[in-house]
Design a protein around this motif. Sequence first.
Motif, PDB file in Angstrom:
ATOM      1  N   ILE A 126      17.153  86.681   2.814  1.00 42.31           N
ATOM      2  CA  ILE A 126      15.907  86.754   2.889  1.00 42.31           C
ATOM      3  C   ILE A 126      15.151  86.509   2.041  1.00 42.31           C
ATOM      4  O   ILE A 126      14.529  85.397   2.086  1.00 42.31           O
ATOM      5  CB  ILE A 126      15.808  87.938   4.204  1.00 42.31           C
ATOM      6  N   ILE A 127      15.489  86.849   1.046  1.00 39.57           N
ATOM      7  CA  ILE A 127      14.968  86.992  -0.194  1.00 39.57           C
ATOM      8  C   ILE A 127      14.830  86.193  -0.563  1.00 39.57           C
ATOM      9  O   ILE A 127      14.214  85.088  -1.359  1.00 39.57           O
ATOM     10  CB  ILE A 127      14.948  88.626  -1.345  1.00 39.57           C
ATOM     11  N   ARG A 128      15.986  85.521  -0.969  1.00 39.08           N
ATOM     12  CA  ARG A 128      16.381  84.118  -1.134  1.00 39.08           C
ATOM     13  C   ARG A 128      15.566  82.864  -0.260  1.00 39.08           C
ATOM     14  O   ARG A 128      14.977  81.833  -0.725  1.00 39.08           O
ATOM     15  CB  ARG A 128      17.890  83.825  -1.159  1.00 39.08           C
ATOM     16  N   ASN A 129      15.508  83.062   0.807  1.00 39.40           N
ATOM     17  CA  ASN A 129      14.604  82.485   1.946  1.00 39.40           C
ATOM     18  C   ASN A 129      13.789  81.689   1.935  1.00 39.40           C
ATOM     19  O   ASN A 129      12.439  81.128   1.195  1.00 39.40           O
ATOM     20  CB  ASN A 129      15.448  82.405   2.871  1.00 39.40           C
ATOM     21  N   ALA A 130      13.118  83.237   1.652  1.00 41.74           N
ATOM     22  CA  ALA A 130      11.312  82.677   1.489  1.00 41.74           C
ATOM     23  C   ALA A 130      11.228  82.753   0.335  1.00 41.74           C
ATOM     24  O   ALA A 130      10.137  81.952  -0.159  1.00 41.74           O
ATOM     25  CB  ALA A 130      11.070  85.124   1.282  1.00 41.74           C
ATOM     26  N   ALA A 131      12.142  82.885  -0.744  1.00 42.67           N
ATOM     27  CA  ALA A 131      11.774  82.428  -1.969  1.00 42.67           C
ATOM     28  C   ALA A 131      11.534  80.999  -1.987  1.00 42.67           C
ATOM     29  O   ALA A 131      10.532  79.799  -3.087  1.00 42.67           O
ATOM     30  CB  ALA A 131      12.516  82.640  -3.532  1.00 42.67           C
TER      31      ALA A 131
END
Length: 239
Positions: A162-167
Motif C-alpha cells: 500500500i505504501i508503494r502504491n500510494a507513493a
Amino acid sequence: MIRNIAVIGSSGAIGSAMVRQLAHVYPDAVLHAFSRSGCAQSGGGIVGHSLDMESEDGIAAAAEMASKDMPLDLVFVAIGMLHDREVQPEKALRDLSAEKLQRLFFVNTILPALLMKHFLPKLNRKERSVFAALSARVGSISDNRLGGWYSYRASKSALNMIIRNAAIEVGRRNKQAVIVGMHPGTVDSALSQPFQSNLPAGQLFTADHSAVKMLDVLLSLSSDQSGRCFAWDGQEIAP
C-alpha cells in the motif's frame, strides 16, 4: 523547513519517543500528537488530540484539523500490533484463525491505509514532505527464512504494498513527497517483551534510540526513494 508535524499513535513506546525527538529537533514547529487517549506530553509546540482510530470520519477530521493552518511537512504513523491477551503470533498453520488475521490486518494494514487516504493529500506540495509508517523487517517476503507469525508478516507485507502504491500515485502530483515504511529495530516495548530473551546482546533498543535513528533516516531520504521500506540504520529492506 519542517513547520507542521503529525504523529499518530503518540501514546505508545515508539510514538511517544518520536514526539519527544521531534519536539527537541524542531522546537518551533507545531506538533500534533494523536492517540486514543490524547497525548500525555505537552509544552512547546506539542498539541495533544484524541483520535478514535476505528472511525474513518474521525481520521478525516484529524487530517483536516492538523492541516487547517498550514500543510503537513512530516507525518509519522506509530501504530502496530503483534499480540495481545487474546491474540498470539502463530507458530504453525494450525494456529491460524479468521479472527487473528482480521485483527492484525485491521491494525497493521487497514488503519495505516486509511490514514494515508486522508493525510497524504495534506502534505506540503511546495517543499519536501515526508509520510512514514511503522513497518517491519519480517514483512519482507524475500527475507523470510523462518516462517511463522503468519498474520503479522502478511499484514506488514500488505502495508508495504500500500505504501508503494500510494507513493506512485502521490508522486504524480507531489514530486517532493517521500512516503516510506520504517523498521524501528527491536524496541524494548510491550510488543517485543515476550520475545526479548532470545535476542543477541546489543540488538534491543530503547524507544528513544530508535526514534533518533529513524528520524535521521527520514531526514536523509529523497523523493526517488519514496515507496520503499527502510530500517533504523538506513538500509533498505527488500520486498
